[in-house]
Design a protein around this motif. Structure first.
Motif, PDB file in Angstrom:
ATOM      1  N   ASP A   1       0.887  -1.109   0.031  1.00 40.56           N
ATOM      2  CA  ASP A   1      -0.072   0.132   0.016  1.00 40.56           C
ATOM      3  C   ASP A   1       1.026   1.097   0.110  1.00 40.56           C
ATOM      4  OD1 ASP A   1      -1.968   1.880   0.574  1.00 40.56           O
ATOM      5  OD2 ASP A   1      -2.741   1.300   2.147  1.00 40.56           O
TER       6      ASP A   1
ATOM      7  N   SER B   1      -0.529   4.230  -0.780  1.00 37.59           N
ATOM      8  CA  SER B   1      -1.796   5.287  -0.887  1.00 37.59           C
ATOM      9  C   SER B   1      -1.096   6.567  -0.328  1.00 37.59           C
ATOM     10  CB  SER B   1      -2.895   5.020  -0.667  1.00 37.59           C
ATOM     11  OG  SER B   1      -3.035   4.653   0.594  1.00 37.59           O
TER      12      SER B   1
ATOM     13  N   GLU C   1      -2.257  10.583  -8.480  1.00 39.02           N
ATOM     14  CA  GLU C   1      -3.133  10.775  -7.300  1.00 39.02           C
ATOM     15  C   GLU C   1      -2.912  12.172  -6.528  1.00 39.02           C
ATOM     16  OE1 GLU C   1      -3.872   8.044  -3.058  1.00 39.02           O
ATOM     17  OE2 GLU C   1      -1.920   8.333  -3.809  1.00 39.02           O
TER      18      GLU C   1
ATOM     19  N   ASP D   1       1.304   6.334 -10.923  1.00 36.54           N
ATOM     20  CA  ASP D   1      -0.037   6.449 -10.073  1.00 36.54           C
ATOM     21  C   ASP D   1       0.198   7.185  -8.746  1.00 36.54           C
ATOM     22  OD1 ASP D   1      -1.087   4.518 -11.556  1.00 36.54           O
ATOM     23  OD2 ASP D   1      -0.748   2.888 -10.254  1.00 36.54           O
ATOM     24  N   SER D   2       1.184   7.303  -8.232  1.00 34.64           N
ATOM     25  CA  SER D   2       1.471   8.262  -6.909  1.00 34.64           C
ATOM     26  C   SER D   2       1.397   9.580  -7.646  1.00 34.64           C
ATOM     27  CB  SER D   2       2.787   7.863  -6.226  1.00 34.64           C
ATOM     28  OG  SER D   2       2.914   8.735  -5.355  1.00 34.64           O
TER      29      SER D   2
END
Length: 272
Positions: free
Chosen positions: A78, A80, A181, A177-178
């Motif tokens: 994870d 996120s 985000e 992706d980071s």
């Protein structure tokens, strides 16, 4: 500076803190001073803060750590943003920090600092946000494609850079992706309310020029997105606008960052 609630001196400590499925590398200088927690850039490590720490000196309790799969920290399932915010709580608990800290975040770390301070109105003395956490709608479909293309092109070189510590142990897709985000979290509708809810003193140190992957005056337009938040929330101010660009600010303008930390502490002390 001496903590407002002096306790026994904490011994210096370096080690690993277990959180969920990972372990984070943490350094705590100890002492009895105000705790300062440093939040790294998206793919940076705790070593980037050494000049700021040296300028502030031993009167503060400096706590640095490598985020998941960065530096000496272990990999995780994870990565996120919300998990990274929760990691701050875990670090504070693991190190037994009972005095209110000042959070200092650069780039990605500025978003972490803004969110944590907003969510914990009684938990911090304040925050210093270094060239990050600017509300601006910069992510669209074209930008998302640009980010994914950039990291796809870098995918062959990232594994070569990891042993040197210059790249995290994340795949190119995970890094893209980071970035995407954080683009969503940067939008005016997403970040604006976070900044509006802050009740502790927050000081920005703002860089000039470009950052990695930006073009032309894109970065300056993003920085200008802060103006509306400053108008709405008197707790948030710009401490300094410096000449360094985004990537060099911790190295070249560390004194401005250290001065902003002192400013936050002075304001907080006067309010008590």
């Amino acid at each position: 500076m001496t903590s407002s609630n002096p306790t026994s001196a904490v011994a210096p400590w370096t080690g690993m803190v277990s959180i969920d499925d990972t372990e984070l590398a943490v350094t705590d200088t100890g002492g009895t001073g105000t705790p300062v927690v440093y939040l790294n850039g998206q793919f940076a490590t705790q070593g980037y803060w050494r000049r700021v720490i040296a300028d502030l000196g031993p009167g503060y309790r400096h706590i640095t750590f490598d985020e998941r799969a960065r530096g000496k920290s272990k990999k995780s399932a994870d990565y996120s943003f919300d998990t990274c915010v929760r990691d701050i709580d875990a670090i504070l608990a693991a190190r037994g920090v009972t005095d209110k800290p000042i959070l200092v975040g650069w780039s990605y770390g500025a978003y972490l600092g803004a969110h944590w301070t907003s969510r914990n109105p009684a938990g911090a003395l304040g925050a210093v946000l270094v060239d990050g956490a600017f509300p601006y709608d910069w992510l669209d479909e074209a930008m998302e494609l640009r980010i994914r293309t950039l990291f796809k092109r870098l995918s062959w070189v990232l594994p070569l850079a990891r042993p040197t510590g210059l790249a995290p142990r994340l795949t190119a897709q995970q890094q893209a992706d980071s970035n995407i985000e954080i683009g969503k979290l940067s939008s005016v509708n997403a970040l604006g309310p976070v900044l509006d809810a802050i009740t502790d003193p927050v000081r920005y140190v703002v860089a000039s020029g470009t950052s990695f992957g930006s073009r032309g005056d894109e970065q300056e337009k993003i920085r200008a997105g802060l103006d509306a938040a400053l108008d709405r929330n008197p707790n948030i101010r710009i401490s300094a606008k410096v000449a360094s660009n985004h990537g060099a600010i911790l190295r070249k303008d560390f004194r401005a960052i250290a001065d902003a930390v002192r400013e936050v502490e002075t304001i907080s002390s006067a309010a008590r």
